[in-house]
Design an enzyme around this catalytic site. Structure first.
Site, PDB file in Angstrom:
ATOM      1  N   TYR A 188     -11.960  12.525  -4.608  1.00  0.00           N
ATOM      2  CA  TYR A 188     -10.965  12.186  -5.680  1.00  0.00           C
ATOM      3  C   TYR A 188     -10.218  13.616  -6.340  1.00  0.00           C
ATOM      4  O   TYR A 188      -9.206  13.737  -6.408  1.00  0.00           O
ATOM      5  CB  TYR A 188     -11.790  11.251  -6.979  1.00  0.00           C
ATOM      6  CG  TYR A 188     -10.894  11.163  -7.961  1.00  0.00           C
ATOM      7  CD1 TYR A 188      -9.944  10.159  -7.991  1.00  0.00           C
ATOM      8  CD2 TYR A 188     -11.411  11.539  -9.302  1.00  0.00           C
ATOM      9  CE1 TYR A 188      -9.421   9.544  -9.012  1.00  0.00           C
ATOM     10  CE2 TYR A 188     -10.536  11.236 -10.549  1.00  0.00           C
ATOM     11  CZ  TYR A 188      -9.803  10.491 -10.459  1.00  0.00           C
ATOM     12  OH  TYR A 188      -9.026   9.692 -11.402  1.00  0.00           O
ATOM     13  N   ASP A 217       0.928  -1.128   0.064  1.00  0.00           N
ATOM     14  CA  ASP A 217      -0.059  -0.081   0.073  1.00  0.00           C
ATOM     15  C   ASP A 217       0.969   1.240   0.023  1.00  0.00           C
ATOM     16  O   ASP A 217       1.473   1.257   1.037  1.00  0.00           O
ATOM     17  CB  ASP A 217      -0.858  -0.028   1.152  1.00  0.00           C
ATOM     18  CG  ASP A 217      -1.977   1.128   1.541  1.00  0.00           C
ATOM     19  OD1 ASP A 217      -1.449   2.260   0.732  1.00  0.00           O
ATOM     20  OD2 ASP A 217      -2.829   1.005   2.240  1.00  0.00           O
TER      21      ASP A 217
HETATM   22  P1  NAD Z   1      -7.656   1.232 -11.874  1.00  0.00           P
HETATM   23  O1  NAD Z   1      -8.119   1.023 -10.611  1.00  0.00           O
HETATM   24  O2  NAD Z   1      -7.513   0.355 -12.749  1.00  0.00           O
HETATM   25  O3  NAD Z   1      -5.965   1.469 -11.394  1.00  0.00           O
HETATM   26  C1  NAD Z   1      -5.624   1.739 -10.088  1.00  0.00           C
HETATM   27  C2  NAD Z   1      -4.482   1.032  -9.409  1.00  0.00           C
HETATM   28  O4  NAD Z   1      -4.100   1.465  -8.224  1.00  0.00           O
HETATM   29  C3  NAD Z   1      -5.306  -0.272  -8.881  1.00  0.00           C
HETATM   30  O5  NAD Z   1      -4.463  -1.394  -9.612  1.00  0.00           O
HETATM   31  C4  NAD Z   1      -5.236  -0.251  -7.636  1.00  0.00           C
HETATM   32  O6  NAD Z   1      -5.161  -1.472  -6.999  1.00  0.00           O
HETATM   33  C5  NAD Z   1      -4.035   0.618  -7.263  1.00  0.00           C
HETATM   34  N1  NAD Z   1      -4.000   1.303  -6.012  1.00  0.00           N
HETATM   35  C6  NAD Z   1      -4.760   2.053  -5.585  1.00  0.00           C
HETATM   36  N2  NAD Z   1      -4.507   2.551  -4.314  1.00  0.00           N
HETATM   37  C7  NAD Z   1      -3.495   2.021  -3.955  1.00  0.00           C
HETATM   38  C8  NAD Z   1      -2.357   2.047  -2.865  1.00  0.00           C
HETATM   39  N3  NAD Z   1      -2.705   2.697  -1.638  1.00  0.00           N
HETATM   40  N4  NAD Z   1      -1.267   1.589  -3.090  1.00  0.00           N
HETATM   41  C9  NAD Z   1      -0.990   0.551  -4.045  1.00  0.00           C
HETATM   42  N5  NAD Z   1      -1.947   0.513  -5.202  1.00  0.00           N
HETATM   43  C10 NAD Z   1      -2.871   1.188  -4.936  1.00  0.00           C
HETATM   44  O7  NAD Z   1      -7.634   2.823 -12.398  1.00  0.00           O
HETATM   45  P2  NAD Z   1      -7.227   3.351 -13.814  1.00  0.00           P
HETATM   46  O8  NAD Z   1      -8.097   3.697 -14.545  1.00  0.00           O
HETATM   47  O9  NAD Z   1      -5.890   2.264 -14.265  1.00  0.00           O
HETATM   48  O10 NAD Z   1      -6.374   4.677 -13.420  1.00  0.00           O
HETATM   49  C11 NAD Z   1      -4.773   4.752 -13.083  1.00  0.00           C
HETATM   50  C12 NAD Z   1      -4.441   6.362 -12.611  1.00  0.00           C
HETATM   51  O11 NAD Z   1      -4.815   6.975 -13.789  1.00  0.00           O
HETATM   52  C13 NAD Z   1      -5.263   6.760 -11.541  1.00  0.00           C
HETATM   53  O12 NAD Z   1      -4.332   7.399 -10.738  1.00  0.00           O
HETATM   54  C14 NAD Z   1      -6.281   7.507 -12.192  1.00  0.00           C
HETATM   55  O13 NAD Z   1      -6.643   8.724 -11.297  1.00  0.00           O
HETATM   56  C15 NAD Z   1      -5.710   8.199 -13.207  1.00  0.00           C
HETATM   57  N6  NAD Z   1      -6.593   8.606 -14.437  1.00  0.00           N
HETATM   58  C16 NAD Z   1      -7.383   7.398 -15.161  1.00  0.00           C
HETATM   59  C17 NAD Z   1      -8.344   8.076 -15.940  1.00  0.00           C
HETATM   60  C18 NAD Z   1      -8.963   6.669 -16.788  1.00  0.00           C
HETATM   61  O14 NAD Z   1      -9.841   7.582 -17.582  1.00  0.00           O
HETATM   62  N7  NAD Z   1      -8.782   5.572 -16.680  1.00  0.00           N
HETATM   63  C19 NAD Z   1      -8.714   9.349 -16.124  1.00  0.00           C
HETATM   64  C20 NAD Z   1      -7.718  10.248 -15.305  1.00  0.00           C
HETATM   65  C21 NAD Z   1      -6.762   9.900 -14.334  1.00  0.00           C
END
Ligand code: NAD
Ligand code: UDP
Length: 318
Positions: A145, A56
């Site tokens: 968020y 984490d």
């Molecule tokens: P996702 O939920 O698939 O991936 C996030 C990952 O982070 C997961 O594997 C989760 O287990 C891990 N995680 C969360 N908290 C954690 C912690 N405390 N310690 C270790 N691991 C942790 O989401 P995603 O869509 O792949 O998004 C990834 C990043 O991109 C995020 O930061 C999100 O804010 C950013 N983002 C995504 C989008 C989108 O459209 N997908 C848009 C804007 C920003």
């Protein structure tokens, strides 16, 4: 290079793991699987250049050996996820970013923050340029968020100014593609899941709110270029192809060769603070990174539908 990717088992993070490994680098994926999935990285576990650390990132992490790049992608990202884990979301945006920046500082590594178009909130400026400060409700449901990411940006800039850490900030707009969870509540996986099951597609409000969806491969290319650049100010990465959500739902249906009849769309109440419009101005990315999306919505949806259709019967939700 040795590349640390927090959230590497998530949707975007796992595609970044693939990309850096394909380039011949070593990847250290740090994830606590709160919203990620082991199936996203199962194909990488036997590779010697890939290392998985279940951790984490809101807790301190001491790593031995050099690190060249730190990409901080850990965070619940869909409204359903961050409403389920509001405090974890705030902690990973604040403490998780602090720890990731601390690693970058200690290792003299380049750092990239995965920020979001949510920093613009329900924007009063359209399309959104990087110099727009946003319109965010800090105490609304999305505040956990949006404010976590706004804090993360401020912290990233402070580490750059005070400690000289070589930082980048990607403001990522809605991205979609293979490896999203079918139950993450986001519009595209939800519509695909519903269409695969023959259920009505749940459109919130009248579906007149807009989003601009970027296919994952385009985003990964943008992140890659930003990482190699020396731009410390935020850069929008997204596809300016803006559509209404109703149009997206109808588009998804066309990929199932069904009639896009109104009966296949079910309208539900619009969630609180749901942004009415969102479209990136990507002039900066075009000019400084030579980047722009190349994959059309139709092609991206086709690839995503094929992937979900193959996986639906066997894929666990987590
Ligand atoms: P996702 O939920 O698939 O991936 C996030 C990952 O982070 C997961 O594997 C989760 O287990 C891990 N995680 C969360 N908290 C954690 C912690 N405390 N310690 C270790 N691991 C942790 O989401 P995603 O869509 O792949 O998004 C990834 C990043 O991109 C995020 O930061 C999100 O804010 C950013 N983002 C995504 C989008 C989108 O459209 N997908 C848009 C804007 C920003
Ligand atoms: N949305 C919808 N039906 C759903 C899921 C989402 O109409 O089943 C809408 C949602 O209200 C929002 C848009 O689609 O206006 C995009 O939602 P998503 O959760 O994908 O991303 P975000 O709201 O974070 O942009």
């Amino acid at each position: 290079m040795r590349v640390l990717i927090t959230g590497g088992a998530g949707f975007i993070g796992s595609h970044l793991c693939d990309r850096f490994l394909e380039e011949g680098h070593t990847v250290l994926c740090v994830d606590n699987f709160i919203t990620g999935s082991e199936s996203n990285i199962a194909h990488l576990l036997s590779k010697p250049a890939f290392q998985l650390l279940r951790h984490d990132i809101t807790k301190p992490l001491e790593l031995s050996g050099p690190i060249d790049y730190v990409l901080h992608f850990a965070s619940p990202a869909s409204p359903v996820d961050y409403l389920r884990y509001p405090i974890q979301t705030l902690k990973v945006g604040s403490l998780g970013t602090l720890n990731s920046l601390g690693i970058a500082k200690a290792k003299q590594a380049k750092f990239l923050l995965a920020s979001t178009s949510e920093v613009y909130g329900d924007p009063r400026v359209h399309p959104q340029l990087e110099d727009y400060w946003g319109y965010v409700n800090p105490v609304g449901p999305r505040g956990v968020y949006d404010e976590a990411k706004r804090f993360a940006e401020a912290l990233t800039v402070a580490y750059h100014r005070e400690h000289g850490v070589d930082t980048r900030i990607a403001r990522i707009f809605n991205t979609y593609g293979p490896r999203m969870r079918l139950d993450d509540g986001r519009a595209i996986p939800t519509f695909i899941r519903q269409a695969l099951k023959g259920e009505p597609l749940t459109v919130f409000g009248q579906g007149s709110q807009t989003r601009s969806f970027c296919y994952i491969d385009d985003l990964v290319e943008g992140i890659r270029r930003l990482m190699d650049s020396s731009i410390h100010d935020p850069v929008n990465l997204g596809n300016p192809d803006e559509r209404s959500i109703l149009e997206i739902a109808k588009k998804v249906l066309t990929h199932f060769n069904k009639e896009t009849a109104a009966s296949q769309i079910e309208f539900r109440p619009l969630p609180q603070d749901d942004p009415k419009q969102r479209c990136p101005d990507i002039t900066k990315a075009r000019r400084l990174l030579g980047w722009q999306p190349t994959i059309t919505l139709d092609l991206g949806l086709q690839r995503t539908v094929v992937w979900f259709a193959q996986d639906l019967p066997v894929r666990p939700s987590r």
